[in-house]
Design a protein around this motif. Structure first.
Motif, PDB file in Angstrom:
ATOM      1  N   PHE A   1       0.924   4.233  -2.750  1.00 28.68           N
ATOM      2  CA  PHE A   1       0.572   5.609  -2.451  1.00 28.68           C
ATOM      3  C   PHE A   1       1.725   6.570  -2.676  1.00 28.68           C
ATOM      4  O   PHE A   1       1.555   7.772  -2.498  1.00 28.68           O
ATOM      5  CB  PHE A   1       0.081   5.741  -1.011  1.00 28.68           C
ATOM      6  CG  PHE A   1      -1.336   5.270  -0.833  1.00 28.68           C
ATOM      7  CD1 PHE A   1      -1.639   4.283   0.081  1.00 28.68           C
ATOM      8  CD2 PHE A   1      -2.356   5.829  -1.568  1.00 28.68           C
ATOM      9  CE1 PHE A   1      -2.951   3.852   0.253  1.00 28.68           C
ATOM     10  CE2 PHE A   1      -3.668   5.414  -1.406  1.00 28.68           C
ATOM     11  CZ  PHE A   1      -3.955   4.418  -0.501  1.00 28.68           C
TER      12      PHE A   1
ATOM     13  N   ALA B   1     -16.674  -2.177   4.534  1.00 25.10           N
ATOM     14  CA  ALA B   1     -16.622  -0.721   4.708  1.00 25.10           C
ATOM     15  C   ALA B   1     -15.377  -0.320   5.490  1.00 25.10           C
ATOM     16  O   ALA B   1     -14.649   0.601   5.102  1.00 25.10           O
ATOM     17  CB  ALA B   1     -17.877  -0.240   5.430  1.00 25.10           C
ATOM     18  N   MET B   2     -15.124  -1.026   6.577  1.00 24.35           N
ATOM     19  CA  MET B   2     -14.017  -0.611   7.439  1.00 24.35           C
ATOM     20  C   MET B   2     -12.679  -0.786   6.745  1.00 24.35           C
ATOM     21  O   MET B   2     -11.799   0.079   6.867  1.00 24.35           O
ATOM     22  CB  MET B   2     -14.043  -1.400   8.746  1.00 24.35           C
ATOM     23  CG  MET B   2     -13.141  -0.839   9.811  1.00 24.35           C
ATOM     24  SD  MET B   2     -13.564   0.815  10.303  1.00 24.35           S
ATOM     25  CE  MET B   2     -14.711   0.509  11.615  1.00 24.35           C
TER      26      MET B   2
ATOM     27  N   LYS C   1     -13.739   9.457   2.221  1.00 26.47           N
ATOM     28  CA  LYS C   1     -14.092   8.167   2.810  1.00 26.47           C
ATOM     29  C   LYS C   1     -15.555   7.858   2.536  1.00 26.47           C
ATOM     30  O   LYS C   1     -15.921   6.711   2.256  1.00 26.47           O
ATOM     31  CB  LYS C   1     -13.815   8.176   4.308  1.00 26.47           C
ATOM     32  CG  LYS C   1     -12.365   8.436   4.645  1.00 26.47           C
ATOM     33  CD  LYS C   1     -12.052   8.040   6.059  1.00 26.47           C
ATOM     34  CE  LYS C   1     -10.633   8.349   6.404  1.00 26.47           C
ATOM     35  NZ  LYS C   1     -10.433   9.710   6.903  1.00 26.47           N
TER      36      LYS C   1
ATOM     37  N   MET D   1       0.821  -1.199   0.000  1.00 28.68           N
ATOM     38  CA  MET D   1       0.000   0.000   0.000  1.00 28.68           C
ATOM     39  C   MET D   1       0.855   1.249   0.000  1.00 28.68           C
ATOM     40  O   MET D   1       0.581   2.207  -0.724  1.00 28.68           O
ATOM     41  CB  MET D   1      -0.899  -0.020   1.228  1.00 28.68           C
ATOM     42  CG  MET D   1      -2.278   0.484   0.973  1.00 28.68           C
ATOM     43  SD  MET D   1      -3.299   0.370   2.409  1.00 28.68           S
ATOM     44  CE  MET D   1      -3.893  -1.276   2.279  1.00 28.68           C
TER      45      MET D   1
ATOM     46  N   PHE E   1      -6.478  -4.202   2.757  1.00 29.78           N
ATOM     47  CA  PHE E   1      -6.384  -4.891   4.032  1.00 29.78           C
ATOM     48  C   PHE E   1      -7.191  -6.181   3.960  1.00 29.78           C
ATOM     49  O   PHE E   1      -8.252  -6.201   3.362  1.00 29.78           O
ATOM     50  CB  PHE E   1      -6.933  -4.005   5.154  1.00 29.78           C
ATOM     51  CG  PHE E   1      -6.040  -2.861   5.479  1.00 29.78           C
ATOM     52  CD1 PHE E   1      -6.426  -1.565   5.238  1.00 29.78           C
ATOM     53  CD2 PHE E   1      -4.786  -3.081   6.025  1.00 29.78           C
ATOM     54  CE1 PHE E   1      -5.600  -0.508   5.540  1.00 29.78           C
ATOM     55  CE2 PHE E   1      -3.954  -2.031   6.326  1.00 29.78           C
ATOM     56  CZ  PHE E   1      -4.361  -0.737   6.080  1.00 29.78           C
TER      57      PHE E   1
ATOM     58  N   PHE F   1      -7.127   3.719  14.396  1.00 28.44           N
ATOM     59  CA  PHE F   1      -8.257   4.270  13.662  1.00 28.44           C
ATOM     60  C   PHE F   1      -9.436   3.325  13.712  1.00 28.44           C
ATOM     61  O   PHE F   1     -10.572   3.733  14.011  1.00 28.44           O
ATOM     62  CB  PHE F   1      -7.826   4.534  12.213  1.00 28.44           C
ATOM     63  CG  PHE F   1      -8.928   4.994  11.323  1.00 28.44           C
ATOM     64  CD1 PHE F   1      -9.515   4.136  10.415  1.00 28.44           C
ATOM     65  CD2 PHE F   1      -9.366   6.304  11.368  1.00 28.44           C
ATOM     66  CE1 PHE F   1     -10.527   4.560   9.582  1.00 28.44           C
ATOM     67  CE2 PHE F   1     -10.379   6.733  10.539  1.00 28.44           C
ATOM     68  CZ  PHE F   1     -10.960   5.861   9.647  1.00 28.44           C
TER      69      PHE F   1
ATOM     70  N   ILE G   1     -12.302   2.097   4.266  1.00 32.00           N
ATOM     71  CA  ILE G   1     -11.993   3.368   4.903  1.00 32.00           C
ATOM     72  C   ILE G   1     -10.567   3.377   5.427  1.00 32.00           C
ATOM     73  O   ILE G   1      -9.856   4.385   5.340  1.00 32.00           O
ATOM     74  CB  ILE G   1     -12.957   3.625   6.074  1.00 32.00           C
ATOM     75  CG1 ILE G   1     -14.387   3.706   5.594  1.00 32.00           C
ATOM     76  CG2 ILE G   1     -12.602   4.901   6.778  1.00 32.00           C
ATOM     77  CD1 ILE G   1     -15.345   3.892   6.723  1.00 32.00           C
ATOM     78  N   SER G   2     -10.122   2.245   5.964  1.00 35.91           N
ATOM     79  CA  SER G   2      -8.758   2.189   6.495  1.00 35.91           C
ATOM     80  C   SER G   2      -7.741   2.416   5.403  1.00 35.91           C
ATOM     81  O   SER G   2      -6.711   3.055   5.624  1.00 35.91           O
ATOM     82  CB  SER G   2      -8.507   0.840   7.159  1.00 35.91           C
ATOM     83  OG  SER G   2      -9.505   0.572   8.097  1.00 35.91           O
ATOM     84  N   LYS G   3      -8.036   1.901   4.209  1.00 38.97           N
ATOM     85  CA  LYS G   3      -7.088   2.116   3.123  1.00 38.97           C
ATOM     86  C   LYS G   3      -7.022   3.602   2.779  1.00 38.97           C
ATOM     87  O   LYS G   3      -5.941   4.151   2.564  1.00 38.97           O
ATOM     88  CB  LYS G   3      -7.488   1.297   1.896  1.00 38.97           C
ATOM     89  CG  LYS G   3      -6.519   1.484   0.753  1.00 38.97           C
ATOM     90  CD  LYS G   3      -6.790   0.545  -0.400  1.00 38.97           C
ATOM     91  CE  LYS G   3      -5.885   0.897  -1.565  1.00 38.97           C
ATOM     92  NZ  LYS G   3      -6.140   0.077  -2.731  1.00 38.97           N
ATOM     93  N   VAL G   4      -8.179   4.263   2.718  1.00 36.45           N
ATOM     94  CA  VAL G   4      -8.175   5.697   2.447  1.00 36.45           C
ATOM     95  C   VAL G   4      -7.396   6.428   3.533  1.00 36.45           C
ATOM     96  O   VAL G   4      -6.611   7.343   3.257  1.00 36.45           O
ATOM     97  CB  VAL G   4      -9.610   6.236   2.361  1.00 36.45           C
ATOM     98  CG1 VAL G   4      -9.598   7.735   2.133  1.00 36.45           C
ATOM     99  CG2 VAL G   4     -10.362   5.558   1.239  1.00 36.45           C
ATOM    100  N   PHE G   5      -7.624   6.012   4.780  1.00 35.74           N
ATOM    101  CA  PHE G   5      -6.916   6.642   5.897  1.00 35.74           C
ATOM    102  C   PHE G   5      -5.409   6.482   5.744  1.00 35.74           C
ATOM    103  O   PHE G   5      -4.651   7.449   5.867  1.00 35.74           O
ATOM    104  CB  PHE G   5      -7.400   6.005   7.194  1.00 35.74           C
ATOM    105  CG  PHE G   5      -6.717   6.515   8.421  1.00 35.74           C
ATOM    106  CD1 PHE G   5      -5.830   5.708   9.118  1.00 35.74           C
ATOM    107  CD2 PHE G   5      -6.950   7.790   8.886  1.00 35.74           C
ATOM    108  CE1 PHE G   5      -5.207   6.158  10.246  1.00 35.74           C
ATOM    109  CE2 PHE G   5      -6.321   8.254  10.025  1.00 35.74           C
ATOM    110  CZ  PHE G   5      -5.445   7.435  10.700  1.00 35.74           C
ATOM    111  N   ALA G   6      -4.951   5.262   5.460  1.00 36.33           N
ATOM    112  CA  ALA G   6      -3.524   5.031   5.281  1.00 36.33           C
ATOM    113  C   ALA G   6      -2.989   5.890   4.145  1.00 36.33           C
ATOM    114  O   ALA G   6      -1.895   6.467   4.238  1.00 36.33           O
ATOM    115  CB  ALA G   6      -3.260   3.552   4.996  1.00 36.33           C
ATOM    116  N   GLY G   7      -3.794   6.004   3.076  1.00 37.37           N
ATOM    117  CA  GLY G   7      -3.361   6.824   1.955  1.00 37.37           C
ATOM    118  C   GLY G   7      -3.214   8.276   2.334  1.00 37.37           C
ATOM    119  O   GLY G   7      -2.256   8.946   1.916  1.00 37.37           O
TER     120      GLY G   7
END
Lengths: 124, 208
Positions: free
Chosen positions: A43, B150-151, A96, A39, B126, A64, B154-160
């Motif tokens: 990114f 969903a989680m 999100k 990942m 994930f 998180f 969202i976690s991937k977006v957060f990591a990004g």
């Protein structure tokens, strides 16, 4: 007389796998090391990111998820985590929110397509 | 759905499939792992993709992105309500098709390194099982599949978001990737001040 500090408290290297790590979480096994490396590369990081950075990111992601779970448990139906709660919590964050909507929509489409596909196989 | 195209279809075939073909492709991917293919198929939010493109393909991507999301000018908007809805769907479909084509052009012009990175960006995810197990260990009761989907999304977006911020920090400090822990920590500090990181540990007591 004064307390002697343990060497383990300041042990931030990864030599000592059994002691406290940098975030003080103890012996938790790394859950997402492989996936996070890919990942991070995707990114924009280097092809081989530093292990310490991957660890920090993993701790952040787990925190998180934990925070979101606790918040979701406190709204809507208490003690349960439902998709609606997550969507509600995310509503202010456009990225999100859009992502969750997309994923759930896609999932529905896939389920429908698979169902139609199976029925087509069964029928004819 | 999003206005953006779906590059997962573009990469292997470089064609412009319809939505039926898209579903067919999706169903022929990993059967047992629905959400992985869901993750592959749907496009990340536009700003994430944009910053990635900015890093890899500079001005071309930026122009494409802006054109795509600006929409049609007001003069073209129809006046009648029911027609408006059909037109709007048609317009958004047209925007969708435009985006798809632009993404195709973009991805076809990637260098090998860019293609690799793009593939990692799309495919990394994930593991849903681990995320669900983590959530269940916190709630103590089972959670549905959709929650896991969903989680993890969202976690991937957060990591990004964190990685992007850290790369900004790294660049600002005149250093190069790979990212170091100090970049990550500074990124977290910045995001905390913008309230992008949830923190329920400290309550702000207004009137003491």
């Amino acid at each position: 007389m004064a307390e002697v500090e343990d060497e383990g408290d300041y042990d931030e290297d990864l030599d000592d796998g059994g002691g406290l790590d940098a975030s003080g979480h103890g012996k938790r096994k790394r859950l997402f090391s492989k996936e996070l490396r890919c990942m991070m590369y995707g990114f924009g990081d280097d092809q081989n990111p530093y292990t310490e950075s991957v660890d920090i990111l993993e701790d952040l992601v787990i925190e998180f998820v934990t925070e979101m779970t606790h918040k979701a448990m406190s709204i809507g139906r208490q003690g349960r985590v439902q998709v609606e709660d997550i969507v509600f919590l995310i509503r202010k964050d456009p990225r999100k929110f859009a992502r969750v909507k997309d994923l759930l929509t896609m999932n529905e489409e896939l389920k429908r397509a698979r169902k139609a596909f199976d029925e087509a196989n069964y029928g004819s | 759905m999003t206005e953006l195209a779906d590059p997962a279809r573009i990469m292997p075939e470089m064609t412009s499939p319809t939505s039926e073909e898209r579903l067919e492709q999706a169903t022929t991917e990993d059967e047992p792992d629905v959400a992985a293919s869901v993750g592959d198929e749907s496009q990340e939010a536009s700003s994430v993709a944009q910053s990635k493109q900015d890093r890899t393909t500079a001005s071309v991507a930026a122009q494409d992105q802006e054109e795509g999301t600006s929409g049609l000018p007001a003069a073209k908007r129809p006046k009648v309500e029911p027609e408006k809805k059909k037109e709007r769907r048609g317009q958004s479909q047209k925007v969708d098709e435009d985006e798809i084509q632009k993404m195709q052009v973009l991805v076809s012009s990637f260098s090998e390194e860019q293609l690799n990175r793009y593939e990692m960006y799309r495919r990394s995810a994930f593991p849903k099982a681990a995320i669900r197990r983590l959530i269940q260990s916190i709630t103590g009761s089972p959670v549905s599949q959709n929650v896991g989907i969903a989680m993890s999304g969202i976690s991937k977006v957060f990591a990004g978001e964190i990685v992007e911020e850290a790369l900004d920090v790294c660049e600002k400090w005149g250093e190069t990737p790979p990212l170091q822990p100090k970049h990550m920590r500074e990124a977290v500090r910045r995001m905390k001040s913008r309230e992008r990181i949830p923190n329920t540990k400290y309550k702000n007591i207004l009137f003491h």
